[in-house]
Design a protein around this motif. Sequence first.
Motif, PDB file in Angstrom:
ATOM      1  N   LYS A   1      31.194  33.204  18.954  1.00  0.00           N
ATOM      2  CA  LYS A   1      31.164  33.683  20.328  1.00  0.00           C
ATOM      3  C   LYS A   1      32.462  33.393  21.069  1.00  0.00           C
ATOM      4  N   SER A   2      33.134  32.310  20.737  1.00  0.00           N
ATOM      5  CA  SER A   2      34.311  31.898  21.486  1.00  0.00           C
ATOM      6  C   SER A   2      35.370  31.371  20.524  1.00  0.00           C
TER       7      SER A   2
ATOM      8  N   GLN B   1      28.048  39.564  29.106  1.00  0.00           N
ATOM      9  CA  GLN B   1      28.575  39.050  30.364  1.00  0.00           C
ATOM     10  C   GLN B   1      30.070  38.770  30.270  1.00  0.00           C
ATOM     11  N   GLY B   2      30.515  38.207  29.157  1.00  0.00           N
ATOM     12  CA  GLY B   2      31.937  37.955  28.992  1.00  0.00           C
ATOM     13  C   GLY B   2      32.754  39.232  28.901  1.00  0.00           C
ATOM     14  N   ALA B   3      32.195  40.272  28.262  1.00  0.00           N
ATOM     15  CA  ALA B   3      32.923  41.541  28.166  1.00  0.00           C
ATOM     16  C   ALA B   3      33.100  42.189  29.531  1.00  0.00           C
ATOM     17  N   GLU B   4      32.053  42.134  30.363  1.00  0.00           N
ATOM     18  CA  GLU B   4      32.179  42.699  31.714  1.00  0.00           C
ATOM     19  C   GLU B   4      33.185  41.915  32.538  1.00  0.00           C
ATOM     20  N   ALA B   5      33.171  40.594  32.411  1.00  0.00           N
ATOM     21  CA  ALA B   5      34.141  39.785  33.149  1.00  0.00           C
ATOM     22  C   ALA B   5      35.561  40.054  32.666  1.00  0.00           C
ATOM     23  N   ALA B   6      35.743  40.264  31.368  1.00  0.00           N
ATOM     24  CA  ALA B   6      37.077  40.554  30.837  1.00  0.00           C
ATOM     25  C   ALA B   6      37.611  41.868  31.386  1.00  0.00           C
ATOM     26  N   ARG B   7      36.752  42.863  31.524  1.00  0.00           N
ATOM     27  CA  ARG B   7      37.203  44.133  32.101  1.00  0.00           C
ATOM     28  C   ARG B   7      37.643  43.953  33.543  1.00  0.00           C
ATOM     29  N   LEU B   8      36.875  43.201  34.308  1.00  0.00           N
ATOM     30  CA  LEU B   8      37.216  42.996  35.705  1.00  0.00           C
ATOM     31  C   LEU B   8      38.519  42.205  35.841  1.00  0.00           C
ATOM     32  N   ILE B   9      38.675  41.146  35.067  1.00  0.00           N
ATOM     33  CA  ILE B   9      39.889  40.340  35.148  1.00  0.00           C
ATOM     34  C   ILE B   9      41.100  41.133  34.676  1.00  0.00           C
ATOM     35  N   THR B  10      40.927  41.964  33.659  1.00  0.00           N
ATOM     36  CA  THR B  10      42.030  42.793  33.181  1.00  0.00           C
ATOM     37  C   THR B  10      42.497  43.762  34.252  1.00  0.00           C
TER      38      THR B  10
ATOM     39  N   THR C   1      41.320  31.768  28.877  1.00  0.00           N
ATOM     40  CA  THR C   1      39.995  31.557  28.309  1.00  0.00           C
ATOM     41  C   THR C   1      38.993  31.222  29.405  1.00  0.00           C
ATOM     42  N   GLY C   2      37.718  31.227  29.028  1.00  0.00           N
ATOM     43  CA  GLY C   2      36.671  30.906  29.988  1.00  0.00           C
ATOM     44  C   GLY C   2      36.285  29.444  29.993  1.00  0.00           C
ATOM     45  N   HIS C   3      36.619  28.693  28.938  1.00  0.00           N
ATOM     46  CA  HIS C   3      36.247  27.289  28.829  1.00  0.00           C
ATOM     47  C   HIS C   3      37.449  26.474  28.367  1.00  0.00           C
ATOM     48  N   GLU C   4      37.416  25.185  28.689  1.00  0.00           N
ATOM     49  CA  GLU C   4      38.564  24.326  28.428  1.00  0.00           C
ATOM     50  C   GLU C   4      38.809  24.115  26.938  1.00  0.00           C
ATOM     51  N   LEU C   5      37.756  23.848  26.179  1.00  0.00           N
ATOM     52  CA  LEU C   5      37.946  23.612  24.741  1.00  0.00           C
ATOM     53  C   LEU C   5      38.416  24.875  24.033  1.00  0.00           C
ATOM     54  N   ASP C   6      38.073  26.046  24.547  1.00  0.00           N
ATOM     55  CA  ASP C   6      38.605  27.281  23.975  1.00  0.00           C
ATOM     56  C   ASP C   6      40.117  27.357  24.170  1.00  0.00           C
TER      57      ASP C   6
ATOM     58  N   VAL D   1      45.472  28.669  29.240  1.00  0.00           N
ATOM     59  CA  VAL D   1      44.847  28.086  30.425  1.00  0.00           C
ATOM     60  C   VAL D   1      43.422  28.599  30.487  1.00  0.00           C
ATOM     61  N   SER D   2      42.580  27.895  31.224  1.00  0.00           N
ATOM     62  CA  SER D   2      41.184  28.314  31.363  1.00  0.00           C
ATOM     63  C   SER D   2      40.891  28.642  32.812  1.00  0.00           C
ATOM     64  N   LEU D   3      39.881  29.469  33.020  1.00  0.00           N
ATOM     65  CA  LEU D   3      39.460  29.820  34.362  1.00  0.00           C
ATOM     66  C   LEU D   3      38.999  28.567  35.106  1.00  0.00           C
ATOM     67  N   PRO D   4      39.191  28.503  36.415  1.00  0.00           N
ATOM     68  CA  PRO D   4      38.837  27.284  37.156  1.00  0.00           C
ATOM     69  C   PRO D   4      37.372  26.914  37.042  1.00  0.00           C
ATOM     70  N   ARG D   5      36.497  27.911  37.026  1.00  0.00           N
ATOM     71  CA  ARG D   5      35.063  27.625  36.926  1.00  0.00           C
ATOM     72  C   ARG D   5      34.475  28.483  35.826  1.00  0.00           C
ATOM     73  N   ASN D   6      33.255  28.122  35.413  1.00  0.00           N
ATOM     74  CA  ASN D   6      32.599  28.876  34.357  1.00  0.00           C
ATOM     75  C   ASN D   6      31.902  30.119  34.865  1.00  0.00           C
ATOM     76  N   ALA D   7      32.206  30.528  36.077  1.00  0.00           N
ATOM     77  CA  ALA D   7      31.564  31.700  36.654  1.00  0.00           C
ATOM     78  C   ALA D   7      32.343  32.975  36.364  1.00  0.00           C
ATOM     79  N   TYR D   8      33.327  32.895  35.446  1.00  0.00           N
ATOM     80  CA  TYR D   8      34.154  34.056  35.124  1.00  0.00           C
ATOM     81  C   TYR D   8      34.812  34.623  36.373  1.00  0.00           C
ATOM     82  N   GLN D   9      35.298  33.740  37.224  1.00  0.00           N
ATOM     83  CA  GLN D   9      36.006  34.156  38.430  1.00  0.00           C
ATOM     84  C   GLN D   9      37.482  33.819  38.283  1.00  0.00           C
ATOM     85  N   LEU D  10      38.333  34.738  38.710  1.00  0.00           N
ATOM     86  CA  LEU D  10      39.771  34.529  38.708  1.00  0.00           C
ATOM     87  C   LEU D  10      40.249  34.516  40.157  1.00  0.00           C
ATOM     88  N   PRO D  11      40.390  33.325  40.766  1.00  0.00           N
ATOM     89  CA  PRO D  11      40.840  33.262  42.159  1.00  0.00           C
ATOM     90  C   PRO D  11      42.261  33.792  42.313  1.00  0.00           C
ATOM     91  N   LEU D  12      42.588  34.148  43.538  1.00  0.00           N
ATOM     92  CA  LEU D  12      43.910  34.695  43.801  1.00  0.00           C
ATOM     93  C   LEU D  12      45.002  33.654  43.581  1.00  0.00           C
TER      94      LEU D  12
END
Length: 809
Positions: free
Chosen positions: A464-465, A433-442, A383-388, A401-412
């Motif tokens: 939304k979430s 914005q979330g759909a584009e980030a989901a494509r990149l992370i996928t 997920t993108g947020h902790e409560l999600d 688990v949630s992404l480390p930051r809310n910038a929709y970044q998936l670190p290595l």
Amino acid sequence: MLRRTVSQAIRRQCQSIDSSVRTLGVSRQRFSYSSTPRRGLATIRPNDLLADEQEQKESADPFRQPASSLDPFQTKVASASSPSDSSKHGPSHGSSTCQSDPCKHEEAKAEVAQQIRKFLKKTRQRARAGMKADELMVKCPSCSPGKPARLAYSAHLNTHTGSFVCTSCFDQGSWDKYVQLANRRPFKNTIPKRNTADPAPFYFAEDLLTKLQHNLVRHEHIYGTLTGTEKGQLRLKPEALREFGVALGYVDPGKKVLHRVGSLVDGNDNSVPCLVFPRTAYSTNSFIKDGEQMGGLAANGKQQHHSVALSSMLKDIAGSDAGADSSGASGESAQSEYHTVQLKIVGWNTADIEMYYPVDATQPGLFGFHIADSSGSSEVILTGHELDAVAAYQETGIPAVSLPRNAYQLPLDAMRALERFERIYVWLDDDHQGAEAARLITRKLGVDRCLTVHSRGDNPQGPKSASIALARGHDLKEMIDQARPERHDKVLDFAALREAVKFEVNNPDLIRGVESTDLPGWNSCFKGLRPGELTILSGPTGCGKTTVLSQMSLDFCKSNVSTLWGSFEIPNVRLATRMMSQLAKRDITKSPGEVEFWSQRFEQMPMYFLKFHGSTKPRTVLNTMRHAVYAYDVKHIIIDNLQFMMSMQAKGMDKYEAQDSAIATFRQFATEENVHITVVAHLRKDQPAADIDINSIFGSAKVTQEADNVVVLQKYGAAESKIRYMNVLKNRFDGTLGKIYIQYNPESLSFREIPPPRKRKNVRVLAAAKKMSMHDKLTQETLGIDGGSQSDMDLDAISLAKEHEDEEP
């Protein structure tokens, strides 16, 4: 005879080279010249950025790498992590015999571990536990020399085989290679610091985490909002919050930095409540101190895959504090094997508070990692947020688990933690914005094992979430069952196009892109910053193109748009200093005491810089851009500027062809990687300022034809005027053109938008017109000007020998 002798000598030398290559665990194919595009890590190694001429000529598209090359951990590192390949990647100790004899196999791993332990002790490294149970985080022998210690531990070392891979420079190889490089370049930090010793992994006191969790329960309003079932409440279960370790702290908004974590418990009179989300990881590995536990032997049968992350000392600590539930994890194994490495602090009633403690985490971690890793499940929700994550785990039973930051970044580092899962549900905010980030992370995690969850479905007004869906009473299990994989990016059917058209028609606001908060006029023209587009920004020298771009890039970074700056004209240090001043809204060079604070604030932003200056080959720049998109999820790339990058690479008419080729390459890269690229291009030198149009940009017409947007920044009024206007000459999205007027503020080193200036004549001139002399009246009659008309102003200029003009914003 002489020819035979020479041939034998050459053959012996080639055999020696092959032997050295095999010793380093590197394939011979890397050293062979071929027209086949390089795969795997070869696309991002500095040595491979310089391609041979034969490859450039034979390859139809030398800039495009296959999609499979984007994941450097699926091939070489996966094989390096296999115990069966220990003969190839680790020290050779009769591994072929070990494959058939389990006892000898364990002895070989213990011997490898002993060698690693001795070398780490010799080089005085404070190894950290990695995101996988059988690895350590150590200093990279290629890129860590010269780095501060907090950034040096970027190499992941397999404790069974000795193989390593760096998530910073992507170098990888065997244990022999690691030792050889480390001896060649000793680990010495050239950056002076007060304390030259490497920082030890940070530990939180367990009673502190327990007090923060008790704060949440005692705060009736916030706890009721999280756990209540009424309208407007999130319906989260108390046991789910405890399991994740969600807590509550108090932060003083007036304090810029959280110096002491203990202040979160009580706060002061000015403090406001903030939610605290712990990030967990494996307990720090005492690899050097404890030899018995580092041989890969199991502590017990059930927890065998975690044994490498444990030491006898940590077991004793876990046993003595077994009654304290500080980490929020369930079960004894979770308490003994995981610990909190960082706290994320988010304001409850205000969005201005978002901080991390410690600011620079010495060990990577994820929110919910202890639950996902200890569950034994082959599925996980990202997920993108902790409560999600809490809501998804509570309702579906699948670890989240949630992404480390809310910038929709998936670190290595986070990718390595997700490697063992066979099915990953990517559940981000269901907007553009979330759909584009989901494509990149996928694409990064692998299309074959990822499913994307759409909480809104076909309803534009849907949740939304995941947490909002739970608060509205939706069935999250049904949403998980309806998750679908991403389609191949090169194959579309009519159903996919129909859904895309339907989405754009029903959600016009969601396709506007990321909007600017500093320049609302930009939103009126372009409807935001959208991925997959190419923007050309031009203007006369000294009009402020770099200043505008640096300000806008900061603006988009605040909206979680990861940005890559390529400044080929201005050094990165000077550019970063200017951007920090723009972030602080004042010149920080005049306040040296605030540099440290704003440096920490700036470092938390998803901003990265290309280490190029002056003339650079487009192929080299493009390979680096591809690496940044993969490693840092970059969504906005700035090239400043095109002429400096292409200088001295072609002469005569060839320079126009080279520039056209670079523009076409950037255009293709923006489309295929789904990123927004902004390129700064100069105007023609012989172009008058008053006649600037879309054809005034330097180069052929292809520069503006390939671009989606063309903007020219020009001065308004006198040369010393601080007013500029951005003339939008092309807008492929909806065709909206116009001018955006901005005014420079030297105190904040940035621009602010102003209304369009209007020209007016000074009232004092009109008053003076009533007192014209007889000579002026005769002149007026001679020119045939009606005294009562608006042309009196022109006569005033004659009578007063000047025309006074005001610029009024």
